[in-house]
Design a protein around this motif. Sequence first.
Motif, PDB file in Angstrom:
ATOM      1  N   ARG A 191      -1.833  -1.014   8.953  1.00 21.43           N
ATOM      2  CA  ARG A 191      -0.908  -0.975   7.960  1.00 21.43           C
ATOM      3  C   ARG A 191      -0.918   1.212   8.762  1.00 21.43           C
ATOM      4  N   PHE A 243      -9.409   7.145   3.611  1.00 16.99           N
ATOM      5  CA  PHE A 243      -8.834   8.531   4.329  1.00 16.99           C
ATOM      6  C   PHE A 243      -9.940   9.237   4.966  1.00 16.99           C
ATOM      7  N   LYS A 263       5.812  12.681  -1.310  1.00 18.39           N
ATOM      8  CA  LYS A 263       6.614  12.166   0.380  1.00 18.39           C
ATOM      9  C   LYS A 263       7.841  12.382   0.446  1.00 18.39           C
ATOM     10  N   TYR A 279       5.718   2.476   4.923  1.00 20.83           N
ATOM     11  CA  TYR A 279       4.383   2.075   5.285  1.00 20.83           C
ATOM     12  C   TYR A 279       4.897   0.786   6.267  1.00 20.83           C
ATOM     13  N   ILE A 317      -2.929   8.191   6.916  1.00 18.48           N
ATOM     14  CA  ILE A 317      -2.363   8.484   5.839  1.00 18.48           C
ATOM     15  C   ILE A 317      -1.184   9.641   6.180  1.00 18.48           C
ATOM     16  N   GLY A 318      -0.820   8.665   5.257  1.00 19.21           N
ATOM     17  CA  GLY A 318       1.043   8.679   5.185  1.00 19.21           C
ATOM     18  C   GLY A 318       0.709  10.341   5.099  1.00 19.21           C
ATOM     19  N   TYR A 352      -3.303   0.646  -2.750  1.00 18.24           N
ATOM     20  CA  TYR A 352      -3.938   1.798  -3.052  1.00 18.24           C
ATOM     21  C   TYR A 352      -5.262   1.980  -4.090  1.00 18.24           C
ATOM     22  N   ASN A 390       2.775   0.626  -1.660  1.00 17.69           N
ATOM     23  CA  ASN A 390       1.578   1.489  -0.389  1.00 17.69           C
ATOM     24  C   ASN A 390       0.365   0.526  -0.897  1.00 17.69           C
TER      25      ASN A 390
HETATM   26  C1  MLT Z   1      -1.726   7.497   2.406  1.00 17.31           C
HETATM   27  O1  MLT Z   1      -2.182   7.059   3.108  1.00 17.31           O
HETATM   28  O2  MLT Z   1      -2.197   5.777   1.564  1.00 17.31           O
HETATM   29  C2  MLT Z   1      -1.235   8.139   0.960  1.00 17.31           C
HETATM   30  O3  MLT Z   1      -1.000   9.752   1.602  1.00 17.31           O
HETATM   31  C3  MLT Z   1      -2.581   9.148   0.721  1.00 17.31           C
HETATM   32  C4  MLT Z   1      -2.050   9.610  -0.506  1.00 17.31           C
HETATM   33  O4  MLT Z   1      -0.694  10.166  -0.792  1.00 17.31           O
HETATM   34  O5  MLT Z   1      -3.048  10.167  -1.768  1.00 17.31           O
END
Ligand code: MLT
Length: 400
Positions: A379, A17, A240, A338, A43-44, A133, A178
């Motif tokens: 994604r 990221f 999240k 996602y 980015i999430g 991830y 993820n």
């Molecule tokens: C992601 O986008 O995969 C997550 O936001 C990354 C994370 O939670 O560290």
Amino acid sequence: MPKLNENYLNVQDSYLFAEIARRVKAYEENHPDKAGSIIRLGIGDVTRPLTKSAVEGLHKAVDEQTVSETFKGYGPEQGYEFARKAVADYYARNGVSVDADDVFISDGAKSDTGNITELFAQDNVILVPDPVYPVYVDTNTMDGKKIIYMNGTEENDFLPMPDNNVKADIIYLCSPNNPTGACYNKEQLKAWVDYALANEAVILFDSAYEAFVSEPELPRSIYAVEGAKKCAIEFCSLSKTAGFTGTRFSYTVVPKELVFATSDGKELSLHDMWNRRQSTKFNGTPYIIQYAAAQVFTEQGMSECMENISYYMENARVIAETLRKKNIPFTGGVNSPYIWFKCPNGMESWELFDHLLENIQVVGTPGAGFGVNGKNYFRLTSFGTHEKTKEAMERFDKLF
Ligand code: MLT
């Protein structure tokens, strides 16, 4: 001269990221006229503000810190009892029994999934899904540990299952996943628990997206499976669930049942080791944050979170609708924020990343950043605003 940890030579120059942020910044600098129209679905990171319960909790805890009678300094490294109990109660409401003493409060599932590697010796075989991830791979690579991969592909619905011919000691699972958004059912998780028990392996289960599970029969915790407490550590977070990406609160469950023999026949408890690790290297999540988190875990607090989650899932619906219209195969977006889709026109994922940024100023995450099986996948996150998500998908619709 210090001898450096040369395992760092084996990780990519920058974290996925961070690399995306670098490329977007470079684009902004080169195209200042377009910078304002960039839409970030990479980015999430959440966009909804903190919920009412969380904010009231923060205010109350701040007020307490201004009065000597209620002021708090160092807290317990494992987390305050009220916060550990709030987590255990939340599990109980979801039908899973977890001992509050087994809950460790921390500042992020990223830190804990990364730090947990310290408890395991160098010569373990680490089994990791691909795509995955990137923290699991990067942290074990930094440790110089041996990683083997299992494929998550269209053929297995991106849900790799155990193979009895493969001998692993540590297994990483993330469900809802993820980056793919795929989610194991209970039978599949049971197969993993059975494998781990038979092979004396440990499962490191990342359930950071559990609150997004919308199909009630799907498990939101590995402890929904009998026997899991003898073989699994679970990591979860409010990032999240409650929009705590900038506020920082996570919890890791290390059951006392996780006891393994040492090479000379003694017994070591992972719970005791993690407790020792945390009390030595961590001074706890701030009281203010833990207090606010405890308000989030109340029934009222969680119902406010679910409103935000429904908001995001509406974005997932909009993204999915556009992909369907374009006949682009995808997974996710139902039990996960996602959406993971096949790059159109045979593109590779970094190529699509550049193509989207250059032509429609939409930022996503290239599948290659999650492993070789992501080479032709991409994604998108549903954590944007309705307006921006809709706009991004309209631009996407016109481009393809
Ligand atoms: C992601 O986008 O995969 C997550 O936001 C990354 C994370 O939670 O560290």
